[in-house]
Design an enzyme around this catalytic site. Sequence first.
Site, mmCIF file in Angstrom:
data_model
loop_
_atom_site.group_PDB
_atom_site.id
_atom_site.type_symbol
_atom_site.label_atom_id
_atom_site.label_comp_id
_atom_site.label_asym_id
_atom_site.label_seq_id
_atom_site.Cartn_x
_atom_site.Cartn_y
_atom_site.Cartn_z
ATOM 1 N N HIS A 171 -7.965 4.325 9.575
ATOM 2 C CA HIS A 171 -8.340 2.963 9.163
ATOM 3 C C HIS A 171 -8.661 2.085 10.380
ATOM 4 O O HIS A 171 -8.390 0.884 10.386
ATOM 5 C CB HIS A 171 -7.232 2.314 8.326
ATOM 6 C CG HIS A 171 -6.965 3.004 7.028
ATOM 7 N ND1 HIS A 171 -7.689 2.741 5.882
ATOM 8 C CD2 HIS A 171 -6.074 3.961 6.693
ATOM 9 C CE1 HIS A 171 -7.235 3.512 4.898
ATOM 10 N NE2 HIS A 171 -6.269 4.260 5.363
ATOM 11 N N ASN A 215 -6.067 2.215 -1.452
ATOM 12 C CA ASN A 215 -7.404 2.732 -1.166
ATOM 13 C C ASN A 215 -8.328 2.416 -2.337
ATOM 14 O O ASN A 215 -7.882 1.933 -3.385
ATOM 15 C CB ASN A 215 -7.365 4.246 -0.945
ATOM 16 C CG ASN A 215 -6.618 4.639 0.317
ATOM 17 O OD1 ASN A 215 -6.669 3.940 1.323
ATOM 18 N ND2 ASN A 215 -5.922 5.763 0.273
ATOM 19 N N HIS A 247 2.619 -2.590 5.898
ATOM 20 C CA HIS A 247 3.725 -1.628 5.831
ATOM 21 C C HIS A 247 4.185 -1.520 4.384
ATOM 22 O O HIS A 247 4.529 -2.530 3.756
ATOM 23 C CB HIS A 247 4.864 -2.100 6.733
ATOM 24 C CG HIS A 247 6.032 -1.172 6.809
ATOM 25 N ND1 HIS A 247 5.955 0.168 6.479
ATOM 26 C CD2 HIS A 247 7.327 -1.388 7.185
ATOM 27 C CE1 HIS A 247 7.138 0.730 6.655
ATOM 28 N NE2 HIS A 247 7.986 -0.199 7.077
ATOM 29 N N TYR A 304 4.412 3.820 8.752
ATOM 30 C CA TYR A 304 3.720 2.566 9.033
ATOM 31 C C TYR A 304 4.443 1.741 10.092
ATOM 32 O O TYR A 304 3.832 1.239 11.037
ATOM 33 C CB TYR A 304 3.562 1.737 7.752
ATOM 34 C CG TYR A 304 2.376 2.142 6.917
ATOM 35 C CD1 TYR A 304 1.247 1.332 6.836
ATOM 36 C CD2 TYR A 304 2.364 3.338 6.216
ATOM 37 C CE1 TYR A 304 0.144 1.707 6.090
ATOM 38 C CE2 TYR A 304 1.275 3.729 5.460
ATOM 39 C CZ TYR A 304 0.163 2.905 5.394
ATOM 40 O OH TYR A 304 -0.925 3.282 4.663
#
Length: 695
Positions: free
Chosen positions: A76, A149, A340, A363
């Site tokens: 990402h 997503n 996160h 994360y």
Amino acid sequence: MENNKDNQSNRKKEQLEEYTQSDAGTKHTTDQGIPIHHDETTLKVGERGPSLIEDFHFREKITHFDHERIPERVVHARGFGAHGYFQVYEPLSDLTKAGFLNDTNVKTPVFVRFSTVVGSRGSADTVRDVRGFATKFYTKDGNFDLVGNNMPIFFIQDAIKFPDLVHAIKPEPNNEIPQASAAHDTFWDWVVNNQESAHMIMWLLSDRGIPRSFRMMDGFGVHTFRFVNSQNEAHFVKFHWKPLLGVHSLIWDEAQKIAGKDPDFHRKDLYEAIERGDYPEYELAIQVLTEREAQQFNIDLLDATKIWPEEQVPLQRIGKMTLNRNQDNFFAETEQAAFHLANIVPGIDFTNDPLLQGRLFSYLDTQLLRLGGPNFHEIPINRPIIPIHNNQRDGFHRMTINKGKVAYSPNTLQMNSPEMHEEKDAFMPFKEHIEGIKTHKLPQSFSDHFSQARLFYYSLSSVEKKHIIDAFHFEVGNVNDPSIKQKVVTMFNQVDHQLAVKIANGVGVKQPEETENQAPANLSPALSQLNTPMKLKGRKVAFLLENGFNHKEVADLKSFLEAKGIVIDIVSEQLGAISSDQETSISANKNYATTHAVLYDAIFIPSGEQHVKKLNQTMESKEFILNTFHHMKTIGSCFDANQLVNQQIKPSFKDSSIKNSEVGIIQLDDQLAEEQFLTAFSDAIKVHRHWKREV
């Protein structure tokens, strides 16, 4: 001199050789040399229980992976953000005690980051890839990060496989090729060795992999979460973002051309829409199952490679998000935004999804390196809107100046402050009973890798199926190893035999043996983008004009379309003023060097003898018409411009009996009144594509 250079080169080579090794034919160990027996599942309490932090191999593997890139995100990396707000429609107190989902008067601030997954920060927007859709809600109870997503599932079922997936799909390490693409050997070698990825591959190779715009793209939470209400009653929940403009995609040839002409296409589209006040809107929808319904459901809720078909578990639209403000500084906001999954508020809780469990660790660990230490939560874009009170101190980049000498709990010197919240107001994990033996196994219910891939494929239109086959031809056609190509065909023969035959024919390997694939008992029409809402707002139309154009036709259509929220560019051979047949002028804001047909949803060419003659003498204008036609977009023209259009498109018609108006070629002539033309042209733009030209 040359000998000295050779000696230096040899010495450097010798230095490197000491650290050069091959993993072929070796046994797997940790970085400490400990022999490993399991590398595909985390250690859990029972087959369906939570992952254990004592799994040292998982922690080492994911930690090493999280720290592989600085300062760019490992995945990402290429993203773009915007601010806005979310407002719930009705209180959801029967499902959750989350405050922002119960107060209809509150506009909860949000920051959203859209992204591609595979490419680096410098890659193009329109590559075939999964798109990230991460939303940070700044609620009165703290930050809630919905990290999702544009596809509702994922490649893997267990987080321990994530480093392998990313290593496989990233550029190959020996030559750093290809960039932002899955069309190479290592990725497809990974796919055929991880057949749980079949469903996600179908989504990736569908039109969902090349969205038209961030504004026209679904978002999904992917994982199963829990809602918990004030009575400590729990429901399983899936999150969906549904764009009010509908879900639309590019086509492959168009996406490739845009990547060269305007690699920032999606970024600019979002930024410019917000700047002109055309605010993107998304409804938040949920799917909900009770504990009892979940036990009777025919799909394991903890399996991130599966959807809950909307026909079985309908969507409930619970609120709307509006993006109404662009970032002020890309680095300070979009690049430093730290999402996160463990940022969660009272009323929302996790499940034992083994992919989710691993991401809860990953994360936070990633941000520690990327943003320079444990205080990244103090960066303005990451700070909650409420004060932070705890005993955590110091560290890199600490911004808060804490008063007093107490930094521990419990204490008497500060009257035990900061004190704990009462249970009813605090985040409390749902009291789930768990027992089981330590195991690396996944439940048997995770072993079906093909039925939902088949459901997805069978639920699509013939056009969408063709696009998947074309995508297989490109992606697998770029694989060099013929044995991997053959394994791909064998793998997807388990989805559909005819699909596998067409893949085999396109990539030059042997057709698979016929197999009986049981068709889904019920299809899921919601999976097809052709069933999405169609709206005009935010579409872009190019007017191709030269001196001598018909003033009235341009003025009438321009006024009509702009009233419907359509954006218009005036495109000409030269920038600047263009004279009409009435000696009025209009300014061209684009020329053929600065724009291209792929950047528009439709084109319009008015009449005018001098104007049409000039267009007919200009190669770029004729290419503009042809590109628009081949990409199945709407073309509008008037009187003598009709002949120009017909000369360009007729040789490409697959069926000469088809009328222009049937495939989005709207032409004003003596047989069609102007009012009818205006309506027909806007209606044709609204359908997005005219697929009859292709099939």
